[in-house]
Motif scaffolding. Sequence first.
Motif, short mmCIF file in Angstrom:
data_model
loop_
_atom_site.label_atom_id
_atom_site.label_comp_id
_atom_site.label_asym_id
_atom_site.label_seq_id
_atom_site.Cartn_x
_atom_site.Cartn_y
_atom_site.Cartn_z
N ARG A 221 41.88 43.76 39.23
CA ARG A 221 41.89 42.63 38.29
C ARG A 221 41.61 41.31 39.02
O ARG A 221 41.98 41.13 40.18
CB ARG A 221 43.23 42.55 37.58
CG ARG A 221 43.49 43.73 36.67
CD ARG A 221 44.66 43.50 35.74
NE ARG A 221 45.92 43.34 36.44
CZ ARG A 221 47.11 43.23 35.83
NH1 ARG A 221 47.16 43.26 34.50
NH2 ARG A 221 48.21 43.09 36.53
N LEU A 222 40.96 40.39 38.31
CA LEU A 222 40.70 39.05 38.82
C LEU A 222 41.90 38.17 38.48
O LEU A 222 42.38 38.18 37.34
CB LEU A 222 39.44 38.46 38.19
CG LEU A 222 38.08 38.89 38.75
CD1 LEU A 222 37.85 40.39 38.61
CD2 LEU A 222 36.96 38.12 38.06
N LEU A 231 43.41 37.54 34.66
CA LEU A 231 42.57 36.83 33.69
C LEU A 231 42.04 37.82 32.64
O LEU A 231 41.39 38.82 32.97
CB LEU A 231 41.40 36.16 34.41
CG LEU A 231 40.61 35.11 33.63
CD1 LEU A 231 41.50 33.93 33.25
CD2 LEU A 231 39.43 34.62 34.47
N LYS A 232 42.32 37.54 31.38
CA LYS A 232 41.78 38.33 30.28
C LYS A 232 40.44 37.76 29.82
O LYS A 232 40.15 36.58 30.03
CB LYS A 232 42.76 38.33 29.10
CG LYS A 232 44.04 39.10 29.35
CD LYS A 232 44.89 39.15 28.08
CE LYS A 232 46.12 40.00 28.29
NZ LYS A 232 46.95 40.10 27.06
N VAL A 245 38.42 32.48 41.21
CA VAL A 245 39.27 33.68 41.12
C VAL A 245 39.31 34.39 42.47
O VAL A 245 38.47 34.18 43.34
CB VAL A 245 38.76 34.64 40.03
CG1 VAL A 245 38.86 34.00 38.65
CG2 VAL A 245 37.33 35.07 40.32
N LEU A 246 40.33 35.28 42.58
CA LEU A 246 40.53 36.10 43.79
C LEU A 246 40.92 37.50 43.34
O LEU A 246 41.33 37.72 42.19
CB LEU A 246 41.64 35.50 44.66
CG LEU A 246 41.34 34.17 45.35
CD1 LEU A 246 42.63 33.58 45.93
CD2 LEU A 246 40.30 34.35 46.45
N VAL A 355 37.90 42.86 35.53
CA VAL A 355 38.10 43.56 36.81
C VAL A 355 36.78 43.60 37.56
O VAL A 355 35.69 43.55 36.96
CB VAL A 355 38.63 44.99 36.58
CG1 VAL A 355 39.99 44.97 35.90
CG2 VAL A 355 37.63 45.84 35.80
N ALA A 356 36.89 43.69 38.88
CA ALA A 356 35.72 43.88 39.73
C ALA A 356 35.63 45.36 40.07
O ALA A 356 36.62 45.98 40.49
CB ALA A 356 35.85 43.05 41.00
N THR A 357 34.45 45.94 39.90
CA THR A 357 34.28 47.37 40.11
C THR A 357 33.84 47.74 41.52
O THR A 357 33.82 48.91 41.87
CB THR A 357 33.26 47.92 39.11
OG1 THR A 357 32.01 47.22 39.27
CG2 THR A 357 33.76 47.72 37.68
N SER A 358 33.47 46.75 42.32
CA SER A 358 33.08 47.01 43.71
C SER A 358 33.05 45.69 44.47
O SER A 358 33.25 44.62 43.88
CB SER A 358 31.71 47.70 43.80
OG SER A 358 30.66 46.77 43.49
#
Length: 372
Positions: A221-222, A231-232, A245-246, A355-358
């Motif tokens: 998740r970001l 963050l939604k 963001v992180l 979300v970041a996937t990679s």
Amino acid sequence: MSDETNETAGPARPHGEGGKPERVIGTPAGGQPLLGGGAEDEYPAPAGAGEELDEKSAKNAERAVAAFFLLSFVASVVFIAYFIGWSGRNGGMHGVLRARESNFWLGGMMALSFLAMAVGVTIWVRRLMTSRPIVQERHEFVATEEVRAGFAQDFMEGAADSGITKRPLLRRTLLLAAAPLGLAPLVLLRDLGPLPEKRLRSTFWADAVEKAHKQGKKGVRLVVDGTNRPLKVSDFSTPGAMITVLPEGIEHDLPETEVLTQTAKAVTILINVPADQFKPAKGRENWHVNGIVAYSKICTHVGCPAALYEQTTHHILCPCHQSTFDATDAAKVVFGPAARPLPQLPLAVEDGYLVATSDYHEPIGPSFWERG
């Protein structure tokens, strides 16, 4: 005959009281020669110096010089000892909390070492070196054998006048004080740290995504930088918005000494680009969420934060050298010295959260980082 002599010599100098010629501006007073001195020297040598030295005063000066050289040696040893040993406590001297302490000890000891060395040399020159008139004649640049022999003789006489051969205490303490100063640059090479190898080619996003995949999640998740709040998609639905963001967990899953470094590498800007103006790059059609796209915040020119965003043009600006990137077109360079686009982070949605996937698929930051 006298007329020709006067014409050659030029006009006579004006005379003052008593018939003596007045001093010409720019010349020493009293006929003082520019170099050297003599019996009529109006500027005597420093106290304690001269063609002959007072041995009792010289001995006292010798002890003072030796004391300053020893002080310089001790300060250099403390500098090296602190750098190698004490700075390794509590995560090293490079932490933010220890910067003031390390600067105080390292800077103070090195300054004390150089200052003590300078004071010792100054006392040596003023109190222990003989003061004789020196006349340097100008000749052809090619030296004859006689000139070379004369230079060698003058050098040996100068060494004897300096007292370095006559006073072994000064010679030994000088070498003792200079030895640690010669080693200090070699010790400071340790501060350069190990070679980066390939560590600059990935960020904490890779570790966080791998951990999330092991837990059966789609990605990490970001979280909002500063609040660490996930963050939604609904929280970031306004077109033209930008936020930093992180990856979630960066402050808890890393040692304290690595948090700042990894945060600086992983920092990302999230931008909501209007859907009708967004032009995803080929192969990256699924890397955004309804126009919400993520790019590295590190400028690809020299690594400054690309933290400015123009909502009307959808341009990302780097304030350091005005590199400009198009947020609607894969952050390609549209102006400035940057050589390549900002790396893009693949995004998805999971349980309503972004979300970041990679990790980034290309190295972040300046191009020279890729050579690590």
